[in-house]
Design an enzyme around this catalytic site. Structure first.
Site, PDB file in Angstrom:
ATOM      1  N   CYS A  44      -3.909   7.862  -0.495  1.00  0.00           N
ATOM      2  CA  CYS A  44      -2.075   8.828  -0.802  1.00  0.00           C
ATOM      3  C   CYS A  44      -2.201   9.886  -1.410  1.00  0.00           C
ATOM      4  O   CYS A  44      -2.598  10.713  -1.449  1.00  0.00           O
ATOM      5  CB  CYS A  44      -1.189   7.252  -0.068  1.00  0.00           C
ATOM      6  N   HIS A  81      -2.713   4.397   4.242  1.00  0.00           N
ATOM      7  CA  HIS A  81      -3.590   3.483   3.437  1.00  0.00           C
ATOM      8  C   HIS A  81      -4.306   2.550   3.949  1.00  0.00           C
ATOM      9  O   HIS A  81      -3.700   1.632   4.977  1.00  0.00           O
ATOM     10  CB  HIS A  81      -2.047   2.229   2.762  1.00  0.00           C
ATOM     11  N   GLU A 117      -6.632   0.097   3.935  1.00  0.00           N
ATOM     12  CA  GLU A 117      -6.359  -1.029   2.729  1.00  0.00           C
ATOM     13  C   GLU A 117      -5.636  -1.941   2.539  1.00  0.00           C
ATOM     14  O   GLU A 117      -5.828  -3.309   2.472  1.00  0.00           O
ATOM     15  CB  GLU A 117      -6.638  -0.888   1.223  1.00  0.00           C
TER      16      GLU A 117
END
Length: 266
Positions: free
Chosen positions: A121, A230, A232
């Site tokens: 990001c 994102h 994660e």
């Protein structure tokens, strides 16, 4: 085990300054990249020598996301002196000049050392700005663009669900990591984005509105990739995210092996 630096952000609350990083980055890196973590603190003053000593001990770098946007005043490619950031320049969820200053030193050091780099990001945007690219200040202000911001009416966890496709570019590093090109589903929680891609980067994935959603450093020779989404957040349930983190971890492991051989030869 490879040692990876993870960028922190400054948090100023009630006059108290803290370094912080979301736990999900650490969990994903430990579980799926198989690396050890050191959190890189933000900077209030220039300390290039300290950064170089730190980077020389790393095997990889992660440029994390954050609610704050990049301030061009502090993030410049040249080595000219920058004004020291002040608490007054910090605006929670808007500007973090302390993070900007730290990355403006750690990123060129990591690139010169040839470290594997994963930008997420804000991290993708930092790569683009460093190499001379331009950003949209507010994507949603352009009527021809998709809404790339999260739906704040949803629970926090659901804000990170996939909301649009990106087309992975054929022949690129991301396509090689994933084993194919074509569309993948990603989440979207950002107001800034790449307006003009820097000449030192290659486009790796594009959203339906033309926004570049992933890029790699040209002629890097290792994993140096940034993504706008994102990976994660819901990594346990997303095969693409697992492959991305695993590829980064493999690059860090390879770097560590070469570094240890070089250290023993000295």
């Amino acid at each position: 085990m490879p040692l990876v630096g993870v960028t922190a952000n400054r948090l100023i609350d009630d006059g108290d300054q803290r370094e912080w990083v979301r736990r999900r980055y650490i969990d994903a890196l430990e579980a799926y990249a198989k690396v050890e973590i050191v959190v890189l603190p933000t900077r209030s003053i220039e300390d290039k020598n300290g950064i170089w000593r730190l980077v020389s001990r790393l095997d990889g770098l992660v440029l994390t996301g954050d609610e704050s946007n990049i301030d061009p005043e502090y993030f410049v490619r040249s080595n000219t002196p920058r004004p020291a950031p002040t608490e007054g320049a910090y605006r929670r969820a808007e500007r973090d000049p302390f993070r900007d200053m730290m990355v403006s030193f750690v990123l060129p050091a990591a690139l010169q050392k040839g470290l594997p780099i994963l930008g997420i990001c804000r991290g993708l945007q930092e790569l683009n700005v460093f190499f001379g690219g331009e950003l949209y200040e507010n994507i949603s202000a352009d009527r021809n663009m998709l809404c790339h911001k999260e739906d704040l009416s949803l629970p926090r966890d659901r804000q990170y669900d996939p909301v649009h496709e990106v087309s992975v570019q054929s022949g690129g590093m991301l396509a090689r990591i994933l084993g194919s090109s074509g569309p993948i589903l990603v989440n979207s929680l950002h107001s800034q984005g790449i307006r003009w891609l820097a000449s030192g980067l290659n486009c790796e994935a594009v959203a339906p509105d033309g926004l570049i959603e992933a890029a790699s450093v040209s002629n890097a020779g290792t994993f140096q990739v940034g993504v706008q989404w994102h990976p994660e957040w819901h990594i346990a349930d997303d095969a693409v995210s697992k492959m991305l983190f695993a590829a980064f971890g493999k690059a860090c492991s390879d770097f560590e092996s070469k570094r240890l051989i070089a250290d023993r030869a000295e």
